[in-house]
Structures are given as C-alpha cells and as structure tokens.
Design an enzyme around this catalytic site. Structure first.
Site, short mmCIF file in Angstrom:
data_model
loop_
_atom_site.label_atom_id
_atom_site.label_comp_id
_atom_site.label_asym_id
_atom_site.label_seq_id
_atom_site.Cartn_x
_atom_site.Cartn_y
_atom_site.Cartn_z
N ASN A 117 8.01 8.90 34.88
CA ASN A 117 6.95 7.91 35.03
C ASN A 117 6.60 7.21 33.71
OD1 ASN A 117 4.94 6.65 36.85
ND2 ASN A 117 3.49 7.59 35.44
N TRP A 146 4.13 -2.25 39.13
CA TRP A 146 4.69 -3.41 38.44
C TRP A 146 3.60 -4.42 38.08
CZ3 TRP A 146 9.09 -4.29 36.01
CH2 TRP A 146 10.13 -3.38 36.22
N TRP A 205 -4.17 8.47 42.89
CA TRP A 205 -3.58 7.19 42.47
C TRP A 205 -2.71 6.62 43.58
CZ3 TRP A 205 -4.25 3.61 38.79
CH2 TRP A 205 -3.23 2.70 38.55
N TRP A 250 7.14 -17.33 33.22
CA TRP A 250 8.35 -16.51 33.31
C TRP A 250 9.58 -17.38 33.02
CZ3 TRP A 250 6.93 -11.67 33.50
CH2 TRP A 250 5.79 -11.29 34.22
N GLU A 294 -3.47 12.13 40.31
CA GLU A 294 -2.25 11.37 40.59
C GLU A 294 -2.03 11.24 42.11
OE1 GLU A 294 -0.48 9.78 38.37
OE2 GLU A 294 -1.76 10.51 36.76
N TRP A 344 8.32 -9.79 37.20
CA TRP A 344 8.19 -8.42 37.71
C TRP A 344 8.77 -8.27 39.11
CZ3 TRP A 344 5.37 -7.58 42.16
CH2 TRP A 344 4.42 -8.53 42.53
#
Length: 486
Positions: free
Chosen positions: A352, A393, A284, A312, A281, A370
C-alpha cells in the site's frame, strides 16, 4: 416444500452469509446460484487478475457446497443474456418462489439489482436483499447535519462507536432439489491463456478457508507491529486480506470480532496488542463505499470540480503512451517505483505504501491522468475494488474527498530510504540494482562511476536512467496545481 434461490455474487462464503441464513429460515430447499454477467458491470467489469481469483474462489465454494450435498448451479450469460433472464429461467426450472442475495454498492450493480427486484416483485416472486459486504450501509451513517461524510476521521469516529453484530454461524446442513443442470466453471473462461495467471495466483490461497487462515496468521504476529510495519514493504506487516474481503470470502464482521477477541486475550495476558489502526483500515474500506454510493460519478470525474481543468498531458501522443507503458512494466529507472509495479504484475498486489508512491509519480511527476493508473490497477490487482481504487487514485491526485494536499508530492527516493532502509524490497524485485551499496540502491543515478563499476553496473545498460527529473517535474506539478487552485 418451498424452494429459494440464493444468488451468490461477491459473498463467496458459507460463514456469516445473511442471504443464505435468511433463505434457510423460511425455506426447506436451497438452490445456490452463480450467474456470470460481467457485461452488466460495464465500464468496470472485472479485470484479468480479478477473474483469475474468481475462478479459484468459485472452485472453493463449489467444494464447500458439495460437502453439504447442495451443489452450486452456474449460469453463463455469455454477454448476451441478462441476470434477470437467468434468474427467471431458474425460478421456472426449480419451482422456487423467492430469490435472496447480499447487496453490493457499485453504481451499475445498484441500478441492475433495483430493476431485478422490481421485475420479480411485479411477477409475483419475492426478492430479498441483505447486508453482508459492509459493517454499515452507506445510508445508515451521516454527519450531524444529515449529509454524507467527505472526511475520513469523523467517519471513523462514527463507525467506531457503533456495535458490530456477531457473525452468523455456518449452516450445518443444506437441502436442495435434484437434477438442476449447471454449466461448468471452465465455461466461464476466467483463466488467461498464458501462464501468468497460474504464476500470480500461486502467491495466494483464494477461498473461504484461505481467508480464515490468512486472518489467523495476521492476528498471530503482524498485528502486534501493524501500526509501524504496514508502511514497510520490506516486511510482512500487512494483513493481505483485501482480496478475500472483496470477493466476500470473509466478512468485515468476522474480521472485526476476531481482531477484538485477539486484542482482549493479549491484554488479559499482559500484552499490549492494539487493533485500532488495523480496524481503521477496515473502516477506510467502508468510507470508500460510502463515497462511491453518494458520488457515483467519481469513478470517472474528479470530486473537486476545480480539477476538471487540470492540465494533464495529451494522452494521444507517442511519448505519453510510451512513458505510461514504462511505468506499467516497472521500467521507470526509479527502483522503489519499479519494485512496486513488478510486484503487482507478479503477485496481483502492490504494497500500500508503494501504491501511493507509484501513483504520485504517475500523476504528479509524469502528469499522466489518474484514469490511466486506475485502469492498470483495475486489470492487475487481485483486490481491485471500484470504491477503493477510485478513492485511492483521487486521493493521490488531490482531486478527491479527504485528499492529500495538492503540494504533497512523494519523493520516491526519500520514501524508499525511509520505508525500505536496507533496500531489501527493491533488491528482491529489481535484481538489476541488487549489488549496489545501500546508500545508492534507491538512487543509482547519483552514484559515482567507480561505485557502479564495482557493482558491475552500467546505468542505461543494466538499468534505465530515471524517466523524469524528480526536482524539475515536482515544480511543474506545483505550478499546475497552483494554477487550478487559483
């Protein structure tokens, strides 16, 4: 005696601070400086929650430097002056000949820092920038073909095999020059006028000491079950280090070595601690900055060009605005979603796993862009990080690097039942449904009238009906994705 400015930005710590140590190696006097110029980060200047955290983190840094009799000098540009102008005035006032800082990687900051370094150098000063925020600079790691990584797993394998240098020690003493005027921290107006900021920050201990304490607490228990419990919002399974990392109150090198040391001690005592999932992580986060460095447009544009034509909904309509606000305030009628958004507003973070569920509902079931979700997170998260926010996102929307497949649409009911099986998380943040039986706490709209009556609960009165039909809107999203995929 030579003097150097050490320009603190998002490296608000004394341990493992390469710019500070580099300055001490060649200069007798150090002038620690913080310059407040959020307008230079537009359009992604820090949001309200970040500003609250920054105020308290700077307070902690001030205290630490004061103990070393080396006070922090604050300059406020008030949105008019530039950081370069402030630095030039400080160089003149202090007689310093060098400016040190630790690098940041957001597009606007990269361009600003390049211009500052060029200007200082041209005018006979020395400008030295250091690596402190990441384990690996974006340009230090590439694929076998010499290209940026776009998939996390091979990036993680590359990072994992690299040696991580030991953190630098905190300086024992600092010497500074006297009578340098400083503006007050309150003059930066970082705290909101309403009491929300005070309530939100009460869940945290911003600052270097708080970061170290949080790491020690995490290594003491949650790491042992991190691989599973990190997905459980009803448990204390996360590290909660992300805001400390974002503001540089602790470095990734400190976290890396502390984790490896803990695992080694545990295994020597016959334990089975494993830090790989947690360290992945940390990687990440590195991956997010790697992508942002090479694809700076992804804060605004989809990495996958096909998504430029995604249908959208029209953001100018009243329905769009109303539904977005219901999502923001945690009034969607879907308990796991509402719990996450309410947790976010109250504490400055959202678990998360719940972030992914909430983002999926917004972008896929609600077909709200988003961008709007990212903007809300940016303003309300204490760990709002441009690289991580953009990557996250786009990952959920399906338009980014290493993205979730277009057909992955989280079912919030199933997710709630799997990761909050007793409903404890939902009951805490959505007390309206707290008296419902476990079977119905994640889907009150499916409960029979007699079940609702026994719980003293009226759907549509005590708690709203779902904002969307999950089944119908799932199919709508699949149809939209298939359209652009083709």
């Amino acid at each position: 005696m030579s003097t150097a400015l050490v320009w603190f930005r998002r490296d608000l710590r004394l341990h493992d601070n390469p710019a500070l140590i580099a300055a001490l190696e060649t200069h007798e006097n150090i002038v620690p400086v913080y310059i407040h110029a959020p307008h230079e980060e537009a359009p992604w200047q820090p949001g309200a929650a970040s500003n609250v955290w920054l105020h308290h983190s700077l307070t902690d840094l001030q205290s630490s430097l004061k103990k070393l009799t080396c006070p922090l000098v604050i300059r406020n540009t008030n949105g008019k002056e530039s950081s370069l102008s402030a630095l030039n005035k400080l160089l003149e006032d202090t007689g310093a000949d060098t400016v040190y800082w630790n690098r940041l990687y957001e597009p606007a900051i990269i361009e600003r820092d390049k211009a500052i370094k060029a200007d200082l150098t041209e005018n006979g000063f020395t400008a030295t920038s250091c690596k402190a925020a990441l384990l690996v600079e974006p340009w230090e790691v590439q694929t076998g073909g010499g290209a940026p990584y776009r998939v996390f797993t091979p990036f993680w394998k590359n990072i994992k095999q690299r040696p991580v240098p030991q953190p630098l020690a905190k300086p024992e003493q600092l010497a500074s020059i006297e009578n340098i005027t400083s503006e007050t921290l309150d003059s930066l107006s970082l705290l909101p006028t309403r009491n929300w900021g005070e309530s939100m920050i009460s869940h945290w201990q911003p600052g270097e000491a708080g970061a170290v304490a949080r790491l020690e607490q995490f290594l003491g228990a949650p790491l042992k079950t991190y691989a599973d419990d990190r997905n459980r919002p009803d448990r204390e399974g996360s590290s909660n280090l992300s805001p400390h990392l974002h503001f540089g109150e602790i470095s990734p090198r400190q976290i890396w070595h502390a984790t490896e040391a803990y695992v080694a001690r545990s295994q020597a005592q016959g334990g089975n601690a494993d830090g790989d999932k947690f360290l992945s992580e940390i990687a990440w986060r590195e991956f997010a900055h790697h992508l942002l460095f090479y694809y700076p447009e992804t804060t605004e544009k989809p990495m996958n060009a096909k998504f430029s034509g995604f249908p959208w909904r029209d953001s100018t309509t009243a329905d769009y605005k109303k539904e977005l606000q219901l999502w923001q305030k945690g009034n969607t009628g879907i308990p796991i979603i509402d719990a996450g958004l309410r947790e976010l507003y109250a504490t400055g973070v959202m678990h998360n796993r719940v972030r992914m569920i909430a983002a999926s509902l917004l972008t896929k079931n609600m077909l709200i862009h988003w961008h709007d979700g990212a903007a809300w997170f940016w303003d309300t998260l204490v760990d709002a990080d441009l690289a991580a926010n953009s990557l996250g996102w786009q990952w959920v929307a399906g338009s980014g690097a290493d993205a979730a497949p277009y057909f992955r649409i989280f079912n919030p009911v199933l997710q709630g039942e799997k990761f909050d099986p007793e409903g404890d998380y939902v009951r805490h943040w959505v007390p309206e449904v707290a008296k419902l039986p476990k079977k119905w706490v994640h889907k009150p709209w499916e409960a029979k009238d007699e079940v609702l009556q026994q719980a003293g609960f009226t759907l549509g009165k005590h708690y709203p009906r779902p904002i969307v039909d999950l089944k119908v809107t799932r199919q709508r999203a699949l149809d939209a994705y298939k359209e652009i995929k083709g």
